[in-house]
Scaffold this motif. Structure first.
Motif, mmCIF file in Angstrom:
data_model
loop_
_atom_site.group_PDB
_atom_site.id
_atom_site.type_symbol
_atom_site.label_atom_id
_atom_site.label_comp_id
_atom_site.label_asym_id
_atom_site.label_seq_id
_atom_site.Cartn_x
_atom_site.Cartn_y
_atom_site.Cartn_z
ATOM 1 N N SER A 1 11.686 -27.096 -17.588
ATOM 2 C CA SER A 1 12.755 -26.950 -16.588
ATOM 3 C C SER A 1 12.122 -26.885 -15.203
ATOM 4 C CB SER A 1 13.557 -25.672 -16.858
ATOM 5 O OG SER A 1 14.135 -25.704 -18.142
ATOM 6 N N THR B 1 22.853 -24.788 -13.338
ATOM 7 C CA THR B 1 22.465 -25.795 -14.316
ATOM 8 C C THR B 1 22.205 -25.076 -15.630
ATOM 9 O OG1 THR B 1 21.542 -27.387 -12.743
ATOM 10 C CG2 THR B 1 20.678 -27.442 -14.978
ATOM 11 N N ILE C 1 21.297 -31.036 -21.230
ATOM 12 C CA ILE C 1 21.271 -30.545 -19.855
ATOM 13 C C ILE C 1 22.663 -30.640 -19.261
ATOM 14 C CG2 ILE C 1 20.300 -30.892 -17.552
ATOM 15 C CD1 ILE C 1 17.812 -32.038 -18.861
ATOM 16 N N ASN D 1 25.054 -30.190 -15.908
ATOM 17 C CA ASN D 1 25.091 -30.223 -14.445
ATOM 18 C C ASN D 1 23.750 -30.613 -13.843
ATOM 19 O OD1 ASN D 1 26.059 -30.108 -11.829
ATOM 20 N ND2 ASN D 1 25.746 -27.899 -11.643
ATOM 21 N N SER D 2 23.411 -31.849 -14.052
ATOM 22 C CA SER D 2 22.270 -32.465 -13.376
ATOM 23 C C SER D 2 22.590 -33.955 -13.251
ATOM 24 C CB SER D 2 20.973 -32.266 -14.155
ATOM 25 O OG SER D 2 19.867 -32.790 -13.433
ATOM 26 N N LEU E 1 15.359 -31.435 -11.984
ATOM 27 C CA LEU E 1 16.787 -31.279 -12.214
ATOM 28 C C LEU E 1 17.518 -31.383 -10.879
ATOM 29 C CD1 LEU E 1 16.412 -28.255 -14.617
ATOM 30 C CD2 LEU E 1 17.352 -30.484 -15.298
ATOM 31 N N PRO F 1 21.186 -30.493 -9.792
ATOM 32 C CA PRO F 1 22.562 -30.026 -9.993
ATOM 33 C C PRO F 1 23.502 -30.557 -8.926
ATOM 34 C CG PRO F 1 21.173 -28.256 -9.160
ATOM 35 C CD PRO F 1 20.259 -29.380 -9.508
ATOM 36 N N THR G 1 30.521 -24.643 -15.552
ATOM 37 C CA THR G 1 29.137 -24.263 -15.285
ATOM 38 C C THR G 1 29.039 -22.761 -15.070
ATOM 39 O OG1 THR G 1 29.346 -24.578 -12.891
ATOM 40 C CG2 THR G 1 28.613 -26.462 -14.201
#
Length: 377
Positions: free
Chosen positions: A235, A291, A323, A325-326, A335, A337, A377
């Motif tokens: 991440s 995220t 994953i 919200n990316s 990443l 978001p 989210t």
């Protein structure tokens, strides 16, 4: 409680209300009129002596014609209405008592302390219930999220109690569990890794015999592209664009183990991590977005007496992720978001809408190709 100065209730209405209330309240209740009521009553008497007739909504029908059919309803109003009057007076003095601050007083809403959930020991039967749709803030980055009740960071990675498995001792099984925990923590929770740093600890626990995997990961970290994506296991956020909102990442999941088919112990790890972030640099704001990443790993620790392996190192046999919200189709190793106040980036979503908090199904179930959208989210 008498009406305050400037109230829209007339003296006549208040006097009638007091009279009706006294008739509806049980005999055991106090009957002494307030000073305000006595003043209003005296004023009405003076008006009557002059022949004046007070106006108001109670003059639309004679009170004695309604008494019989409304006596029961009136008693109900006295019983329920007086508390409502008191409540309305309280709200008038403190509008912030209403949920959501509808009058825009700007008073901060007190944080609601959510009771932490017990550790997850099996797959849940359904997705978490919906919560109040609050927007996250710097002070409360997990507001409106089921993760508010999840554990903080490493506290959410609970190792099961080790027992001997096949030809492996309790100590060897415990070592496999600890090494898996180290991989998860360094890959998903370590601050340096989250800022785009190299996850040395995670790489170090992987058996050097896994040359292809280590080559892929090293290339992904140094020269990411579509075929070499570090997000498959790590991440990472671009430190020039984003930072964590606070210092807490929420974690929920479980780790189990069983005997392998080849003189080994198989460790299965299934965890979801929730990252609240804010923008920095030229686009800096106080807007917080989250995220959510679910990671599923299977690793094995082989008996070195049976196989040519590096003692104490683990072999990664499966790594999968989901994953939420990316931005889609961006392969720079970070990443990205989406924020509600900015234009979307990346390619349009083509996959299904999913709940990133739903841990009730495996990632293999109902998986469809394409980058999808999240329901929350």
């Amino acid at each position: 409680m008498p009406p305050e100065s400037g109230s829209s209730i007339s003296d006549a209405e208040w006097a009638a209300f007091v009279q009706e209330s006294e008739r509806g309240i049980p005999a055991s209740a106090p009957k002494e009129p307030s000073a305000r009521a006595r003043m209003v009553t005296e004023r009405l008497r003076e008006q009557e002596s002059r022949g004046a007739k007070p106006g108001g909504w109670r003059t639309t029908a004679p009170l004695h014609e309604r008494e019989e059919r409304e006596s029961r309803r009136r008693r109900r109003w006295v019983f329920l209405g007086l508390p409502v009057v008191v409540a309305l007076a309280a709200v008038a003095m403190r509008p912030s008592l209403l949920p959501g601050d509808p009058f825009g007083t700007g008073e901060p809403k007190a944080a609601v302390s959510a009771s932490p959930l017990p550790a997850e020991t099996a797959a849940p039967s359904a997705a978490p219930d919906s919560v109040d749709p609050e927007r996250p803030t710097l002070a409360r980055p997990f507001a409106g999220s089921p993760a508010a009740q999840w554990a903080d960071g490493e506290a959410g990675i609970v190792l099961p109690k080790a027992t001997p498995v096949g030809s492996l001792s309790k100590a060897q099984v415990e070592q496999a569990l600890k090494q898996t925990g180290k991989l998860l923590i360094d890959a998903n929770l370590d601050p340096a890794t989250l800022r785009g740093g190299r996850p040395e600890t995670a790489l170090a626990v992987i058996d050097p015999q896994q040359k292809d995997l280590l080559k892929l990961l090293n290339t992904a970290l140094s020269k990411p592209d579509k075929d070499h994506d570090p997000l498959l296991m790590f991440s990472r956020f671009d430190p020039a664009e984003l930072r964590l909102a606070g210092d807490v990442v929420k974690t929920r999941g479980r780790m189990t183990f069983k005997a392998g088919e080849r003189a080994s112990v198989v460790v299965h790890a299934d965890y979801t991590f929730v990252y609240p972030v804010v923008r920095i640099g030229k686009d800096a704001t106080t807007e917080v977005e989250r995220t959510i990443i679910r990671r599923v790993l299977d690793v094995e620790l082989y008996d070195p007496a049976e196989y040519v392996v590096t003692p104490g190192k683990i072999t990664v046999t499966k790594y999968d992720e989901n994953i939420g919200n990316s931005a889609c189709e961006i392969y720079d190793g970070y990443l990205h978001p989406e924020f509600s106040t900015t234009e979307p980036t990346g390619a349009p979503a083509t996959g299904p809408t999913t709940d990133p908090y739903d841990r009730s199904q495996s990632l293999d179930e109902n998986r469809e190709a394409g980058c999808g959208v999240v329901s929350r989210t």
